[in-house]
Design an enzyme around this catalytic site. Structure first.
Site, short mmCIF file in Angstrom:
data_model
loop_
_atom_site.label_atom_id
_atom_site.label_comp_id
_atom_site.label_asym_id
_atom_site.label_seq_id
_atom_site.Cartn_x
_atom_site.Cartn_y
_atom_site.Cartn_z
N HIS A 74 4.44 1.23 -8.38
CA HIS A 74 3.26 0.05 -8.29
C HIS A 74 2.43 0.33 -9.25
O HIS A 74 2.11 -0.89 -9.88
CB HIS A 74 2.39 0.29 -6.84
CG HIS A 74 3.29 0.36 -5.78
ND1 HIS A 74 3.57 1.45 -4.83
CD2 HIS A 74 3.96 -0.69 -4.87
CE1 HIS A 74 4.30 1.01 -3.81
NE2 HIS A 74 4.46 -0.29 -3.94
N SER A 118 9.59 5.11 -3.54
CA SER A 118 9.33 4.16 -2.37
C SER A 118 8.38 5.01 -1.40
O SER A 118 8.44 5.97 -1.18
CB SER A 118 10.74 4.00 -1.58
OG SER A 118 10.79 3.22 -0.22
N GLN A 153 11.75 -4.09 -9.98
CA GLN A 153 13.23 -4.33 -9.72
C GLN A 153 13.79 -3.43 -8.66
O GLN A 153 15.04 -4.05 -8.19
CB GLN A 153 14.02 -3.90 -11.07
CG GLN A 153 15.46 -4.39 -11.23
CD GLN A 153 15.77 -5.59 -10.77
OE1 GLN A 153 15.39 -6.45 -11.02
NE2 GLN A 153 16.98 -5.79 -9.92
N GLY A 186 0.70 -1.20 0.04
CA GLY A 186 -0.01 -0.04 0.07
C GLY A 186 0.68 1.15 0.04
O GLY A 186 2.00 1.24 -0.31
N PHE A 187 0.23 2.29 0.31
CA PHE A 187 0.57 3.75 0.05
C PHE A 187 1.37 3.76 -1.25
O PHE A 187 2.58 3.86 -1.35
CB PHE A 187 1.69 4.13 1.32
CG PHE A 187 1.60 5.71 1.41
CD1 PHE A 187 0.51 6.21 2.10
CD2 PHE A 187 2.81 6.63 1.02
CE1 PHE A 187 0.81 7.59 2.19
CE2 PHE A 187 2.91 7.79 1.35
CZ PHE A 187 1.77 8.31 1.80
N HIS A 226 2.88 4.44 -5.23
CA HIS A 226 3.19 5.41 -5.91
C HIS A 226 3.43 4.88 -7.46
O HIS A 226 2.97 3.94 -7.72
CB HIS A 226 4.59 5.84 -5.49
CG HIS A 226 5.55 4.53 -5.30
ND1 HIS A 226 6.09 3.77 -6.29
CD2 HIS A 226 6.13 3.87 -3.96
CE1 HIS A 226 6.77 2.80 -5.73
NE2 HIS A 226 6.83 3.00 -4.51
#
Length: 291
Positions: free
Chosen positions: A38, A187, A150, A32-33, A35
């Protein structure tokens, strides 16, 4: 279809079976959270599958004592909006009790040497938790293709090895690291950086690129490549500590000795203030690496 929020294993299994007739299922596991890193994986899954599922689960088993489990950032409404816009169909968002029901978990997936190095040396319980929860999620979701980034290079290597050694069906697809304009790998933990710390955080990528550029200039000695990463990091006063600097075999993560060949993974983890940042690049003689 509209994004369906699913909180229990049984409900997800019903939804999965209902969706199966449409074709292949792509899966993006996350904490979650979200960016752009994702979301780039969700878009890859959307382009390659009839049905796309994601999970949001902050996995307590991969956090050690005094790590940031309680403080890990969470924003479900924001994440759902991002997933729906990217074309995700199913979101599995279980509670810790759903994934780890009482009594206390007794059986874990414990990876070997590949998980004892780098992140594994700094965070001894981490990959046992990762391998266990990924196995659980793969059993629940049963994807045809699973998508990882990656940016977490050792996690990719551990999951790939786990799938091979335990005969886990399905394909693992690895997407390129998505970066901020200054090179900092995206991240969820970047939100912990102060404004001053954020200005210098790209030193991580700069150090790895120094090794990649040196390799492309003809330097193949692993020690020389590690030295240039370390010296670049040490030139930034706000780097509080360096957990490791590595040039390693991309499949086993054993440290390279002597000359390295194309495909080696250069990686590092550091602290800027209280924030721990990690990153990696793949060393290639030619430009065009996707990291």
């Amino acid at each position: 279809m509209a994004l369906a929020l699913i909180r229990t294993i049984e409900e997800f299994r019903r939804a999965r079976e209902a969706a199966r007739s449409a074709g292949s299922l792509g899966f993006v596991p996350t904490m979650g959270f979200l960016h752009e890193g994702h979301i780039s994986l969700v878009r890859m899954a959307r382009a390659e599958n009839a049905v796309v599922a994601a999970s949001i689960f902050v996995n307590p088993a991969q956090f050690g004592p005094n790590e940031d489990l309680a403080a890990y950032p969470r924003d479900l409404d924001r994440d759902m909006a991002m997933l729906e816009a990217a074309g995700c169909d199913l979101l599995f968002h279980p509670s810790p009790e759903e994934i780890y029901p009482p009594p206390e978990q007794d059986v874990y997936v414990v990876p070997g040497e590949i998980a004892s190095r780098l992140e594994g040396a700094a965070r001894p319980v981490h990959f046992k938790g990762v391998a266990t929860v990924v196995t659980k999620l793969f059993n629940i979701v049963q994807p045809d293709r699973s998508y990882l980034g990656q940016k977490d290079g050792q996690q990719v290597a551990v999951v790939r090895r786990m799938m091979r050694d335990l005969n886990v069906p399905g394909e693992l697809v690895v997407g390129p690291t998505v970066r901020e304009p200054d090179g900092l790998a995206m991240s969820s933990r970047n939100t912990y950086l102060s404004a001053e710390e954020r200005k210098v955080a790209a030193v991580v990528y700069r150090a790895l690129c120094a090794a990649r550029d040196l390799y492309r200039s003809g330097e193949a000695r692993a020690d020389a490549l590690r030295d240039v990463i370390r010296s670049t990091l040490e030139s930034e006063p706000l780097v509080a500590s360096i957990d490791y600097v590595s040039v390693a075999d991309p499949l086993t993560l054993a440290e390279a000795e002597g000359d390295v060949a194309d495909g080696a993974m250069a990686s590092t983890a550091i602290h800027i203030g209280k924030t721990r940042l990690l990153d990696n690049v793949i060393l290639t003689r030619s430009a065009g690496s996707n990291t």
